[in-house]
Design an enzyme around this catalytic site. Sequence first.
Site: not given
Lengths: 302, 302, 302, 302
Positions: B106-107
């Site tokens: 996600c990051y």
Amino acid sequence: VVVPSFAHSNRILEAAKPDDIAARADVVMTALPHGVGTSLIASVAKLGKVVIDLSADFRLRDPELYAEWYRTPHPAPALLREAVYGLPEFWRNDILNASLIACPGCYPTATTLAIAPLLMERLVEPQLIVDAKSGTSGAGRAPAQEFQFSEVGEGIRPYKVAGAHRHTPEMEQALSAASGQAVTLTFSPHLVPMSRGILACVYARPTDPDAPESTYLEALERAYGYEPFITVLSDRLPDTSHVRGSNRVHVTARYDRRINMVVAMCVIDNLVKGAAGQAIQCLNLVQGYPETEGLDAVPLFP
Amino acid sequence: VVVPSFAHSNRILEAAKPDDIAARADVVMTALPHGVGTSLIASVAKLGKVVIDLSADFRLRDPELYAEWYRTPHPAPALLREAVYGLPEFWRNDILNASLIACPGCYPTATTLAIAPLLMERLVEPQLIVDAKSGTSGAGRAPAQEFQFSEVGEGIRPYKVAGAHRHTPEMEQALSAASGQAVTLTFSPHLVPMSRGILACVYARPTDPDAPESTYLEALERAYGYEPFITVLSDRLPDTSHVRGSNRVHVTARYDRRINMVVAMCVIDNLVKGAAGQAIQCLNLVQGYPETEGLDAVPLFP
Amino acid sequence: VVVPSFAHSNRILEAAKPDDIAARADVVMTALPHGVGTSLIASVAKLGKVVIDLSADFRLRDPELYAEWYRTPHPAPALLREAVYGLPEFWRNDILNASLIACPGCYPTATTLAIAPLLMERLVEPQLIVDAKSGTSGAGRAPAQEFQFSEVGEGIRPYKVAGAHRHTPEMEQALSAASGQAVTLTFSPHLVPMSRGILACVYARPTDPDAPESTYLEALERAYGYEPFITVLSDRLPDTSHVRGSNRVHVTARYDRRINMVVAMCVIDNLVKGAAGQAIQCLNLVQGYPETEGLDAVPLFP
Amino acid sequence: VVVPSFAHSNRILEAAKPDDIAARADVVMTALPHGVGTSLIASVAKLGKVVIDLSADFRLRDPELYAEWYRTPHPAPALLREAVYGLPEFWRNDILNASLIACPGCYPTATTLAIAPLLMERLVEPQLIVDAKSGTSGAGRAPAQEFQFSEVGEGIRPYKVAGAHRHTPEMEQALSAASGQAVTLTFSPHLVPMSRGILACVYARPTDPDAPESTYLEALERAYGYEPFITVLSDRLPDTSHVRGSNRVHVTARYDRRINMVVAMCVIDNLVKGAAGQAIQCLNLVQGYPETEGLDAVPLFP
């Protein structure tokens, strides 16, 4: 009922009248929007009372800088010359003898406490990135759609980035004054879905890339070892919820060799160390009370 | 009941058996902790099925880098060579013909979407500061004291700063591959008291300090003008709550001449564009469906 | 670090040894899960030390009731006979001379304070509906999926309704003892996305349907007029955030002629008046200190 | 930008002009504050268009009741006679042929769905206690201090209890009409620190105290077995976060023999089934579309 958590008290808030203040107060605290309290402050100062002001009016030393950022001429440039910046950790001696104390804003308090010791020891370059995160109480109690629960809850957002926030010149001024060099920075404030707390993360390039991480922690320890409200965290990272409701400060620093960058971090409660608590800390200094008088509340966690 | 929001459905979750999968599935999605799903993936891949994997196992191209960050030898280096990085905005053509797709974390999704276009056009230097903020669902559903409501609520905290988070090499790899140069970065993730959402703020020094702010917005527009899920915000800053529950992405960039620094910002829903939604986007590509099929949900605001 | 908000303190938590306690303590406070602390308590009590216990072990007077609700025989029925219920507002005189004080649970504290005065004056019928709402800290710090931030945030849910919660018999016992009649009730606890606070709403049928609303407020005033921690709200409704972080209690009552029903409401901070604060209040009584000693913190709002 | 989650769309909101509406719309939805939309509705109705109104203006059948609760004469008593209450689960046939549909308020929707089946089968007495809990979006987007994040966060509060909330007569009317008897109730709404969701807990005395708990669940099943949006939970209790963002409804009931009381519980998303979703459900009925058209979004959890 203005403050419902004081329901148990029968104190009545009265309108402030300069004559009453002259007769009854030793020190006067003012916390009005910028530009509003100046005439009250001037009349009180004339009576020889010490004024501790929480507005933005006397924070910037330079009236032209004030005019630029607040888009109005400074309301009392003469008074401004007497003002002392009310951050005891760096201007304690000035505060002791001040007649007008300008309490710092919440972001400048957190940012200055995070990075000033590293700048003072010339451990980092004086160009900074300040990525700060604040709870909603920093915006005050005046209703606005953007601060309604439904708009803020379950989201995080930056605002006024890249030189648009008025705390920018105040931070630059405080850090420059504390470290004796011109400090510039870019400031990215964020709104976090919580009521209280500020976390400031300050990124700075080390002057010596070979210095170990302990260099920065030791500098913080040297600066704050005897400070009554500051804890230097060595093996943990800070969390705003660990200082909530108190005048306490948690700071630490880390070094990332990957791109040669120091990150210094500081958490405070914006309504205490970032506002009213700091004002009381100044009051204690002015009045010769123990500096922690009235400020010994333990943080409320959870 | 595993997912209580599906109470209205009578679907039964069954344990996955490789033989069943061989018989019934065209494409297989796996979302297991790193190191756990490799043998299943290998047996499915042998059958010629396309695998879309959401674990960390096939994201890093270099097995030694994997071993260094995950502290275990890579479980299937041969398979690794076939893996394609599942970020359609930059590797769409590779995904179209892939047999094994490693969906980004996600990051890395948020960070890459924020800054890659500026790196590709050589508008910023390839040393970055990534200050990212995430909701709690990124940590999964396994119980842990540090993610209990009482520990997270009403506070913000950094964690694993200065090169301690495993997404660091993944971001460097993705940005380096996209822009054809060695990109390095320091990564500061934060936990925000909200369930969903990631905000990535990426700080980078411009290669041309005289370039106007519009330079960066235009680069984002050029990169994403035809992307079905990305909106370039020109006059507002992003808010995670404006993309919540959707596969949508909001990006923008600002330039602060004060210290000569660009800040690029991106928000996504970490559970959609940062995980399952992106996997479906890859599935649509692999299967020849319209890329937005099943992904047209409007963000849920508030 | 067990309690991170005490980072500024250098106190070390030590394992409790009965011999040490005998030598060094005047009063012993225990806060262990039910069934765990009994032998420690017994050994300390033998030494003549007063014990203030925050577990459930000595709250229910009847060991058979304990066995029924906690599904285990009572671990120390002999000690149980000496126990006094630690709710000072109703058992102050008993606490003054007690050797073993069983501090009430958080729900029973809020519920008893809300409705006992009305029952004592026979203003309402003794069959009650208690619809209570609690923050998550009531569940303790042990990790559990159902109390993770992502599961609790942005939702409200009832749990253990209709006679399934162990505080049910404790509330019936306290209210029966306080009012001298058999009180029964149905209890509906709810989990609210906040860390602290309990709101108890108690519905009861008035014995005199023609009595005006002021009847109930006056009964609360008579009961609590001199209580140091209780405020009877006459023109506002309570809010848990107005007592957070303090030992304070806000109560009020309203009458709805529409279906002839009184609703009494009470808010407390479950971790203070509902737990540790109440224990200190008992300690003050036992030791002859002012009852508010150490408990004068103002609620933290916001 | 009015709705920032639609940033990806280029739709422009235009001011509604009755002539345009006449030319372009088949059905008109209005969602204005009470008293504001009547003339628009009247002019549209004259053109033979079906109107689905989300205001409070046409919910109460009796103009005198309207005048009493809204403190103004009803603005269009003639139109009022044509209005049908837009709760499809109980008035589906009326809606099919209606020209003016008054969509229920959010509290009445949750309350009616929770308890109407038990009243219709005469399983409970028609005097009810409704203890309901709502997120903040029910108050709309207009700024007000009491709904600022800092005032709402980390607290729960009742408001307008004991007959002070305008949804009280609407609930009584809906339940009386559905069950063919005079239903009265006391209503206690609460504000919960979340953006979306309503939980209604309805307490009612059973007509047959010996009936087993399953009696009430079976009645719910009979009423809702074929309803497309309603799930009767038999072995779990509802949670607002399990229906968030969807038109779905979770209901259940429990029986507490201790004081002979049934508690029926219902959760909805106040902005979907409690407002816009229900309006679309009515639109589908009026236009002959499948009733779930456009309403198949799965709840967003977490």
